[in-house]
Design an enzyme around this catalytic site. Structure first.
Site, PDB file in Angstrom:
ATOM      1  N   ASP A   8       0.874  -1.170   0.000  1.00 19.74           N
ATOM      2  CA  ASP A   8       0.000   0.000   0.000  1.00 19.74           C
ATOM      3  C   ASP A   8       0.916   1.228   0.000  1.00 19.74           C
ATOM      4  O   ASP A   8       2.140   1.113  -0.150  1.00 19.74           O
ATOM      5  CB  ASP A   8      -1.031  -0.041   1.142  1.00 19.74           C
ATOM      6  CG  ASP A   8      -0.426   0.246   2.512  1.00 19.74           C
ATOM      7  OD1 ASP A   8       0.818   0.396   2.605  1.00 19.74           O
ATOM      8  OD2 ASP A   8      -1.188   0.318   3.485  1.00 19.74           O
ATOM      9  N   CYS A  65       2.887  -3.465   3.821  1.00 16.57           N
ATOM     10  CA  CYS A  65       2.080  -2.295   4.185  1.00 16.57           C
ATOM     11  C   CYS A  65       2.770  -1.668   5.392  1.00 16.57           C
ATOM     12  O   CYS A  65       3.937  -1.964   5.641  1.00 16.57           O
ATOM     13  CB  CYS A  65       0.614  -2.661   4.419  1.00 16.57           C
ATOM     14  SG  CYS A  65       0.262  -3.710   5.832  1.00 16.57           S
ATOM     15  N   THR A  67       2.330  -2.063   8.658  1.00 23.39           N
ATOM     16  CA  THR A  67       2.656  -3.076   9.669  1.00 23.39           C
ATOM     17  C   THR A  67       2.891  -4.459   9.078  1.00 23.39           C
ATOM     18  O   THR A  67       3.405  -5.349   9.771  1.00 23.39           O
ATOM     19  CB  THR A  67       1.487  -3.220  10.662  1.00 23.39           C
ATOM     20  OG1 THR A  67       0.317  -3.562   9.901  1.00 23.39           O
ATOM     21  CG2 THR A  67       1.246  -1.924  11.430  1.00 23.39           C
ATOM     22  N   HIS A  98       7.857 -25.020   7.976  1.00 26.34           N
ATOM     23  CA  HIS A  98       6.690 -25.703   8.549  1.00 26.34           C
ATOM     24  C   HIS A  98       5.385 -25.364   7.832  1.00 26.34           C
ATOM     25  O   HIS A  98       4.501 -26.212   7.759  1.00 26.34           O
ATOM     26  CB  HIS A  98       6.529 -25.319  10.023  1.00 26.34           C
ATOM     27  CG  HIS A  98       7.519 -25.993  10.916  1.00 26.34           C
ATOM     28  ND1 HIS A  98       7.368 -26.058  12.276  1.00 26.34           N
ATOM     29  CD2 HIS A  98       8.685 -26.632  10.641  1.00 26.34           C
ATOM     30  CE1 HIS A  98       8.386 -26.721  12.813  1.00 26.34           C
ATOM     31  NE2 HIS A  98       9.225 -27.063  11.836  1.00 26.34           N
ATOM     32  N   HIS A 133       4.220 -32.008   8.026  1.00 25.34           N
ATOM     33  CA  HIS A 133       3.710 -30.665   7.705  1.00 25.34           C
ATOM     34  C   HIS A 133       2.831 -30.670   6.460  1.00 25.34           C
ATOM     35  O   HIS A 133       2.019 -29.767   6.287  1.00 25.34           O
ATOM     36  CB  HIS A 133       4.874 -29.695   7.534  1.00 25.34           C
ATOM     37  CG  HIS A 133       5.748 -29.626   8.751  1.00 25.34           C
ATOM     38  ND1 HIS A 133       5.315 -29.106   9.945  1.00 25.34           N
ATOM     39  CD2 HIS A 133       7.005 -30.072   8.962  1.00 25.34           C
ATOM     40  CE1 HIS A 133       6.274 -29.221  10.845  1.00 25.34           C
ATOM     41  NE2 HIS A 133       7.316 -29.801  10.276  1.00 25.34           N
TER      42      HIS A 133
HETATM   43  C1  RB5 Z   1      -2.005   2.637   6.405  1.00 26.56           C
HETATM   44  O1  RB5 Z   1      -2.003   3.823   7.113  1.00 26.56           O
HETATM   45  C2  RB5 Z   1      -1.865   1.464   7.355  1.00 26.56           C
HETATM   46  O2  RB5 Z   1      -3.058   1.288   8.066  1.00 26.56           O
HETATM   47  C3  RB5 Z   1      -1.511   0.210   6.598  1.00 26.56           C
HETATM   48  O3  RB5 Z   1      -0.334   0.417   5.891  1.00 26.56           O
HETATM   49  C4  RB5 Z   1      -1.276  -1.051   7.387  1.00 26.56           C
HETATM   50  O4  RB5 Z   1      -0.389  -0.846   8.434  1.00 26.56           O
HETATM   51  C5  RB5 Z   1      -2.466  -1.807   7.791  1.00 26.56           C
HETATM   52  O5  RB5 Z   1      -2.414  -2.898   8.347  1.00 26.56           O
END
Ligand code: RB5
Length: 154
Positions: A8, A65, A67, A98, A133
């Site tokens: 993203d 993204c 996180t 695994h 597995h």
């Molecule tokens: C975007 O601001 C953020 O929410 C996205 O990149 C991500 O971390 C979502 O899980």
């Protein structure tokens, strides 16, 4: 190997750096977007990446993204995908060994570029261990409808 990468807006810079690094390592890379500068929704790119992995036109996917969490949830809604969010190499290794993970997710706001490269390198180098597995991984693509589905093994 053939590898697709998507993100993203929070991870376009990491996406570009990892794509370049993968090409330098001799891999073929399909960058599914987005371009830097546009604000997008991670499910859109997670679903797009999952479709490409499910089609089998690439061996592995890289999902990024802020996180790594949101895009991994989107990818994992496709039953052909096993996406693991990692931030260190031991998890990257076990995700392959695994879980036979075919998509790695990482968070651009969680780890630095060198750590992301290290995790990705470990992920791509590690083979699925097979054996017991295989049965477990097969169940991931085939969720139960029977409430008495629990098996035990010696
Ligand atoms: C975007 O601001 C953020 O929410 C996205 O990149 C991500 O971390 C979502 O899980």
């Amino acid at each position: 190997m053939r590898i697709a990468i998507a993100s993203d807006h929070a991870a376009t810079e990491l996406k570009a750096l990892l794509a370049e690094w993968l090409i330098d390592q001799g891999h073929q890379v399909a960058d599914l977007g987005p371009d830097a500068g546009e604000s997008v929704d991670y499910p859109d790119y997670g679903y797009k990446l999952a479709e490409v992995v499910a089609e089998g036109t690439v061996e592995f996917g890289v999902a990024l993204c802020g996180t790594g969490l949101g895009i991994s949830i989107a990818v994992n809604r496709n039953p052909a995908c096993r996406c693991a969010v990692v931030s260190e190499q031991l998890s990257a290794s076990f995700a392959r060994e695994h879980n036979d993970a075919n998509v790695i997710a990482m968070g651009a706001r969680m780890i630095g570029t060198e750590q992301a490269k290290a995790c990705l390198g470990t992920f791509l180098e590690t083979q699925f261990a097979g054996d017991r597995h295989v049965r477990r991984v097969a169940k991931l693509g085939n969720p139960p409808t029977d409430p008495d589905h629990i098996e035990t093994h010696q």
